[in-house]
Motif scaffolding. Sequence first.
Motif, PDB file in Angstrom:
ATOM      1  N   PRO A   1       0.833  -1.201   0.000  1.00 27.87           N
ATOM      2  CA  PRO A   1       0.000   0.000   0.000  1.00 27.87           C
ATOM      3  C   PRO A   1       0.870   1.255   0.000  1.00 27.87           C
ATOM      4  O   PRO A   1       2.008   1.227   0.458  1.00 27.87           O
ATOM      5  CB  PRO A   1      -0.782  -0.097   1.318  1.00 27.87           C
ATOM      6  N   ASP A   2       0.324   2.341  -0.514  1.00 27.87           N
ATOM      7  CA  ASP A   2       1.061   3.605  -0.500  1.00 27.87           C
ATOM      8  C   ASP A   2       1.454   3.965   0.924  1.00 27.87           C
ATOM      9  O   ASP A   2       0.680   3.794   1.861  1.00 27.87           O
ATOM     10  CB  ASP A   2       0.205   4.735  -1.082  1.00 27.87           C
ATOM     11  N   HIS A   3       2.658   4.435   1.093  1.00 31.78           N
ATOM     12  CA  HIS A   3       3.191   4.900   2.375  1.00 31.78           C
ATOM     13  C   HIS A   3       3.334   3.777   3.409  1.00 31.78           C
ATOM     14  O   HIS A   3       3.479   4.039   4.581  1.00 31.78           O
ATOM     15  CB  HIS A   3       2.342   6.038   2.949  1.00 31.78           C
ATOM     16  N   PHE A   4       3.267   2.516   2.982  1.00 28.55           N
ATOM     17  CA  PHE A   4       3.388   1.384   3.899  1.00 28.55           C
ATOM     18  C   PHE A   4       4.712   1.423   4.654  1.00 28.55           C
ATOM     19  O   PHE A   4       4.758   1.245   5.858  1.00 28.55           O
ATOM     20  CB  PHE A   4       3.260   0.077   3.120  1.00 28.55           C
ATOM     21  N   LEU A   5       5.787   1.668   3.922  1.00 26.80           N
ATOM     22  CA  LEU A   5       7.105   1.654   4.549  1.00 26.80           C
ATOM     23  C   LEU A   5       7.429   2.957   5.263  1.00 26.80           C
ATOM     24  O   LEU A   5       8.384   3.035   6.015  1.00 26.80           O
ATOM     25  CB  LEU A   5       8.177   1.331   3.508  1.00 26.80           C
ATOM     26  N   ASP A   6       6.614   4.005   5.051  1.00 24.34           N
ATOM     27  CA  ASP A   6       6.863   5.291   5.709  1.00 24.34           C
ATOM     28  C   ASP A   6       6.630   5.218   7.213  1.00 24.34           C
ATOM     29  O   ASP A   6       7.078   6.078   7.956  1.00 24.34           O
ATOM     30  CB  ASP A   6       5.965   6.379   5.109  1.00 24.34           C
ATOM     31  N   THR A   7       5.898   4.210   7.672  1.00 27.84           N
ATOM     32  CA  THR A   7       5.577   4.103   9.096  1.00 27.84           C
ATOM     33  C   THR A   7       6.706   3.469   9.898  1.00 27.84           C
ATOM     34  O   THR A   7       6.651   3.460  11.118  1.00 27.84           O
ATOM     35  CB  THR A   7       4.304   3.264   9.294  1.00 27.84           C
ATOM     36  N   LEU A   8       7.705   2.942   9.215  1.00 31.51           N
ATOM     37  CA  LEU A   8       8.821   2.300   9.910  1.00 31.51           C
ATOM     38  C   LEU A   8       9.841   3.339  10.361  1.00 31.51           C
ATOM     39  O   LEU A   8      10.028   4.354   9.707  1.00 31.51           O
ATOM     40  CB  LEU A   8       9.498   1.286   8.986  1.00 31.51           C
ATOM     41  N   PRO A   9      10.520   3.088  11.471  1.00 32.98           N
ATOM     42  CA  PRO A   9      11.568   4.017  11.917  1.00 32.98           C
ATOM     43  C   PRO A   9      12.694   4.098  10.889  1.00 32.98           C
ATOM     44  O   PRO A   9      12.945   3.150  10.145  1.00 32.98           O
ATOM     45  CB  PRO A   9      12.076   3.388  13.213  1.00 32.98           C
ATOM     46  N   ALA A  10      13.361   5.223  10.846  1.00 33.86           N
ATOM     47  CA  ALA A  10      14.462   5.425   9.899  1.00 33.86           C
ATOM     48  C   ALA A  10      15.528   4.355  10.082  1.00 33.86           C
ATOM     49  O   ALA A  10      15.887   4.010  11.209  1.00 33.86           O
ATOM     50  CB  ALA A  10      15.069   6.808  10.096  1.00 33.86           C
ATOM     51  N   GLY A  11      16.010   3.811   8.986  1.00 32.64           N
ATOM     52  CA  GLY A  11      17.076   2.821   9.026  1.00 32.64           C
ATOM     53  C   GLY A  11      16.631   1.426   9.420  1.00 32.64           C
ATOM     54  O   GLY A  11      17.453   0.545   9.628  1.00 32.64           O
ATOM     55  N   SER A  12      15.331   1.202   9.528  1.00 25.86           N
ATOM     56  CA  SER A  12      14.862  -0.101  10.015  1.00 25.86           C
ATOM     57  C   SER A  12      15.038  -1.215   8.990  1.00 25.86           C
ATOM     58  O   SER A  12      14.809  -2.375   9.298  1.00 25.86           O
ATOM     59  CB  SER A  12      13.395  -0.020  10.445  1.00 25.86           C
ATOM     60  N   SER A  13      15.446  -0.889   7.775  1.00 23.01           N
ATOM     61  CA  SER A  13      15.680  -1.941   6.800  1.00 23.01           C
ATOM     62  C   SER A  13      17.042  -2.609   7.005  1.00 23.01           C
ATOM     63  O   SER A  13      17.313  -3.656   6.430  1.00 23.01           O
ATOM     64  CB  SER A  13      15.594  -1.380   5.379  1.00 23.01           C
ATOM     65  N   GLU A  14      17.891  -2.018   7.831  1.00 26.43           N
ATOM     66  CA  GLU A  14      19.207  -2.598   8.088  1.00 26.43           C
ATOM     67  C   GLU A  14      19.109  -3.634   9.203  1.00 26.43           C
ATOM     68  O   GLU A  14      18.424  -3.440  10.196  1.00 26.43           O
ATOM     69  CB  GLU A  14      20.184  -1.486   8.478  1.00 26.43           C
ATOM     70  N   ARG A  15      19.802  -4.728   9.025  1.00 26.77           N
ATOM     71  CA  ARG A  15      19.699  -5.854   9.961  1.00 26.77           C
ATOM     72  C   ARG A  15      20.016  -5.460  11.401  1.00 26.77           C
ATOM     73  O   ARG A  15      19.284  -5.810  12.320  1.00 26.77           O
ATOM     74  CB  ARG A  15      20.615  -6.990   9.497  1.00 26.77           C
ATOM     75  N   SER A  16      21.087  -4.732  11.607  1.00 26.59           N
ATOM     76  CA  SER A  16      21.469  -4.358  12.976  1.00 26.59           C
ATOM     77  C   SER A  16      20.393  -3.465  13.596  1.00 26.59           C
ATOM     78  O   SER A  16      20.077  -3.596  14.786  1.00 26.59           O
ATOM     79  CB  SER A  16      22.825  -3.661  12.990  1.00 26.59           C
ATOM     80  N   ARG A  17      19.821  -2.584  12.823  1.00 28.13           N
ATOM     81  CA  ARG A  17      18.764  -1.694  13.330  1.00 28.13           C
ATOM     82  C   ARG A  17      17.505  -2.499  13.662  1.00 28.13           C
ATOM     83  O   ARG A  17      16.871  -2.273  14.690  1.00 28.13           O
ATOM     84  CB  ARG A  17      18.464  -0.608  12.293  1.00 28.13           C
ATOM     85  N   ARG A  18      17.131  -3.443  12.802  1.00 23.63           N
ATOM     86  CA  ARG A  18      15.961  -4.297  13.074  1.00 23.63           C
ATOM     87  C   ARG A  18      16.185  -5.097  14.353  1.00 23.63           C
ATOM     88  O   ARG A  18      15.278  -5.236  15.165  1.00 23.63           O
ATOM     89  CB  ARG A  18      15.713  -5.257  11.907  1.00 23.63           C
ATOM     90  N   ARG A  19      17.386  -5.614  14.518  1.00 27.32           N
ATOM     91  CA  ARG A  19      17.707  -6.397  15.720  1.00 27.32           C
ATOM     92  C   ARG A  19      17.565  -5.535  16.975  1.00 27.32           C
ATOM     93  O   ARG A  19      17.004  -5.965  17.979  1.00 27.32           O
ATOM     94  CB  ARG A  19      19.116  -6.967  15.590  1.00 27.32           C
ATOM     95  N   GLN A  20      18.046  -4.289  16.910  1.00 27.37           N
ATOM     96  CA  GLN A  20      17.945  -3.390  18.055  1.00 27.37           C
ATOM     97  C   GLN A  20      16.486  -3.028  18.337  1.00 27.37           C
ATOM     98  O   GLN A  20      16.057  -3.004  19.487  1.00 27.37           O
ATOM     99  CB  GLN A  20      18.769  -2.114  17.813  1.00 27.37           C
TER     100      GLN A  20
END
Length: 89
Positions: free
Chosen positions: A55-74
């Motif tokens: 959906p439009d803007h689906f990924l906009d709701t995620l925190p900045a940098g959350s696509s990176e593995r270390s950030r997701r883990r944190q």
Amino acid sequence: MALTVRLDPETEHCLDELLAGSDQDKSSLVRELIRERWQQQQKQPTITEKLGGHPDHFLDTLPAGSSERSRRRQLLADRLALRAEGRQT
């Protein structure tokens, strides 16, 4: 197009058994099996593609940098820590 195929006895036996359980002749069975095999090798659409994409803007709701593995883990560790604190109180 005509095609000649040499079969070993075991494969010929398998073909005979397949034919015995159907009303097809050898040519139609071989055509069907080739089409099935071809379809299996085609790229299948993902669930997201089947549903029409994100959906439009689906990924906009995620925190900045959350696509990176270390950030997701944190982020996951933080969420679990908050959940654990809620259980202790």
